[in-house]
Design a protein around this motif. Structure first.
Motif, PDB file in Angstrom:
ATOM      1  N   ALA A  54      11.332 -36.150 -53.126  1.00 31.02           N
ATOM      2  CA  ALA A  54      10.317 -37.090 -52.370  1.00 31.02           C
ATOM      3  C   ALA A  54       9.320 -36.436 -51.642  1.00 31.02           C
ATOM      4  O   ALA A  54       9.929 -35.346 -50.846  1.00 31.02           O
ATOM      5  CB  ALA A  54      10.990 -38.166 -51.729  1.00 31.02           C
ATOM      6  N   ILE A  55       7.815 -36.853 -51.672  1.00 29.82           N
ATOM      7  CA  ILE A  55       6.915 -36.212 -50.889  1.00 29.82           C
ATOM      8  C   ILE A  55       6.343 -37.133 -50.146  1.00 29.82           C
ATOM      9  O   ILE A  55       5.859 -38.326 -50.802  1.00 29.82           O
ATOM     10  CB  ILE A  55       6.156 -35.165 -51.719  1.00 29.82           C
ATOM     11  CG1 ILE A  55       6.877 -34.118 -52.151  1.00 29.82           C
ATOM     12  CG2 ILE A  55       4.839 -34.699 -50.661  1.00 29.82           C
ATOM     13  CD1 ILE A  55       5.944 -33.141 -53.420  1.00 29.82           C
ATOM     14  N   LEU A  56       6.275 -37.357 -48.968  1.00 24.63           N
ATOM     15  CA  LEU A  56       5.362 -38.443 -48.103  1.00 24.63           C
ATOM     16  C   LEU A  56       4.384 -37.643 -47.175  1.00 24.63           C
ATOM     17  O   LEU A  56       4.723 -36.689 -46.412  1.00 24.63           O
ATOM     18  CB  LEU A  56       6.296 -39.326 -47.248  1.00 24.63           C
ATOM     19  CG  LEU A  56       7.453 -39.848 -47.980  1.00 24.63           C
ATOM     20  CD1 LEU A  56       8.740 -39.231 -48.392  1.00 24.63           C
ATOM     21  CD2 LEU A  56       7.617 -41.428 -47.172  1.00 24.63           C
ATOM     22  N   GLU A  83       0.372 -41.281 -47.917  1.00 24.23           N
ATOM     23  CA  GLU A  83       0.432 -40.883 -49.568  1.00 24.23           C
ATOM     24  C   GLU A  83       1.981 -40.855 -49.759  1.00 24.23           C
ATOM     25  O   GLU A  83       2.784 -40.228 -48.947  1.00 24.23           O
ATOM     26  CB  GLU A  83      -0.255 -39.691 -49.813  1.00 24.23           C
ATOM     27  CG  GLU A  83      -1.558 -39.739 -49.599  1.00 24.23           C
ATOM     28  CD  GLU A  83      -2.262 -40.558 -50.724  1.00 24.23           C
ATOM     29  OE1 GLU A  83      -1.843 -40.565 -51.748  1.00 24.23           O
ATOM     30  OE2 GLU A  83      -3.639 -41.078 -50.601  1.00 24.23           O
ATOM     31  N   VAL A  84       2.295 -41.087 -50.979  1.00 24.81           N
ATOM     32  CA  VAL A  84       3.929 -40.800 -51.279  1.00 24.81           C
ATOM     33  C   VAL A  84       3.745 -40.568 -52.756  1.00 24.81           C
ATOM     34  O   VAL A  84       2.792 -40.732 -53.420  1.00 24.81           O
ATOM     35  CB  VAL A  84       4.729 -42.040 -50.994  1.00 24.81           C
ATOM     36  CG1 VAL A  84       4.980 -42.622 -49.782  1.00 24.81           C
ATOM     37  CG2 VAL A  84       4.192 -43.284 -51.982  1.00 24.81           C
ATOM     38  N   ASN A  85       4.716 -39.654 -53.299  1.00 23.04           N
ATOM     39  CA  ASN A  85       4.825 -39.381 -54.664  1.00 23.04           C
ATOM     40  C   ASN A  85       5.831 -40.505 -55.325  1.00 23.04           C
ATOM     41  O   ASN A  85       6.422 -41.298 -54.769  1.00 23.04           O
ATOM     42  CB  ASN A  85       4.899 -38.032 -54.665  1.00 23.04           C
ATOM     43  CG  ASN A  85       6.563 -37.612 -54.595  1.00 23.04           C
ATOM     44  OD1 ASN A  85       7.253 -38.375 -53.784  1.00 23.04           O
ATOM     45  ND2 ASN A  85       7.014 -36.467 -55.074  1.00 23.04           N
ATOM     46  N   GLU A  91       3.358 -50.711 -51.229  1.00 24.46           N
ATOM     47  CA  GLU A  91       4.317 -51.206 -50.280  1.00 24.46           C
ATOM     48  C   GLU A  91       4.635 -50.292 -49.189  1.00 24.46           C
ATOM     49  O   GLU A  91       4.909 -50.417 -47.888  1.00 24.46           O
ATOM     50  CB  GLU A  91       5.686 -51.631 -50.933  1.00 24.46           C
ATOM     51  CG  GLU A  91       5.578 -52.854 -51.694  1.00 24.46           C
ATOM     52  CD  GLU A  91       7.050 -53.143 -52.485  1.00 24.46           C
ATOM     53  OE1 GLU A  91       7.429 -54.464 -52.553  1.00 24.46           O
ATOM     54  OE2 GLU A  91       7.445 -52.340 -52.966  1.00 24.46           O
ATOM     55  N   PHE A  92       4.951 -48.850 -49.730  1.00 27.81           N
ATOM     56  CA  PHE A  92       5.056 -47.690 -48.779  1.00 27.81           C
ATOM     57  C   PHE A  92       4.101 -47.499 -47.649  1.00 27.81           C
ATOM     58  O   PHE A  92       4.207 -47.530 -46.526  1.00 27.81           O
ATOM     59  CB  PHE A  92       5.447 -46.518 -49.480  1.00 27.81           C
ATOM     60  CG  PHE A  92       6.433 -45.677 -49.201  1.00 27.81           C
ATOM     61  CD1 PHE A  92       7.056 -45.527 -47.898  1.00 27.81           C
ATOM     62  CD2 PHE A  92       7.260 -45.491 -50.641  1.00 27.81           C
ATOM     63  CE1 PHE A  92       8.303 -44.837 -48.049  1.00 27.81           C
ATOM     64  CE2 PHE A  92       8.490 -44.826 -50.568  1.00 27.81           C
ATOM     65  CZ  PHE A  92       9.004 -44.621 -49.387  1.00 27.81           C
ATOM     66  N   LYS A  93       2.655 -47.934 -48.157  1.00 24.22           N
ATOM     67  CA  LYS A  93       1.782 -47.434 -47.382  1.00 24.22           C
ATOM     68  C   LYS A  93       1.469 -48.739 -46.308  1.00 24.22           C
ATOM     69  O   LYS A  93       0.556 -48.589 -45.256  1.00 24.22           O
ATOM     70  CB  LYS A  93       0.160 -47.471 -48.115  1.00 24.22           C
ATOM     71  CG  LYS A  93       0.137 -46.135 -48.946  1.00 24.22           C
ATOM     72  CD  LYS A  93      -1.069 -46.249 -49.703  1.00 24.22           C
ATOM     73  CE  LYS A  93      -1.022 -44.655 -50.493  1.00 24.22           C
ATOM     74  NZ  LYS A  93      -2.295 -44.598 -51.333  1.00 24.22           N
TER      75      LYS A  93
END
Length: 115
Positions: free
Chosen positions: A35-37, A47-49, A62-64
């Motif tokens: 996981a990269i955030l 940003e997320v991967n 949703e993450f953002k």
């Protein structure tokens, strides 16, 4: 010999190079198994991967909308220690407790750098 129109560098070339780099960056990040955030200092997610989305159960959209306490348990004090260390050294690593969308808690091994 006079310069022809085709001999002049295009003003669009630097922009194309930036877009190409951005696409390559995104491809590498999305292909990562970890996981990269990318987040702001206040915990706002930028940003997320794909691996992060799968691990935590959120979509990228949703993450953002989340802040760090929505997906990392800050209750044990480890997060404060890690953020302090990152502030002092520019980086930190350790273990925290992640929180999935469904509320399940799980151990997270991570590294963080200040950009």
């Amino acid at each position: 010999m006079p310069a022809r129109k085709s001999d002049k560098p295009s003003k669009k070339q630097p922009y194309k190079a930036v877009i190409d780099i951005g696409l390559k960056y995104r491809a590498v990040v999305d292909a990562a198994l970890d996981a990269i955030l990318l987040s702001k200092a206040d915990g706002t997610v930028l940003e997320v991967n794909r691996a992060a989305c799968e691990m935590f159960g959120y979509t990228e959209k949703e993450f953002k909308k989340l802040k760090r306490p929505d997906f990392i348990d800050a209750g044990d004090g480890a997060l404060r220690r890690i953020l302090k260390e990152r502030s002092e050294k520019g980086w930190s690593r350790g273990e925290l407790t992640g929180i999935r969308k469904n509320g399940e808690r799980f151990p997270v091994e991570f590294s963080t750098v200040q950009i």
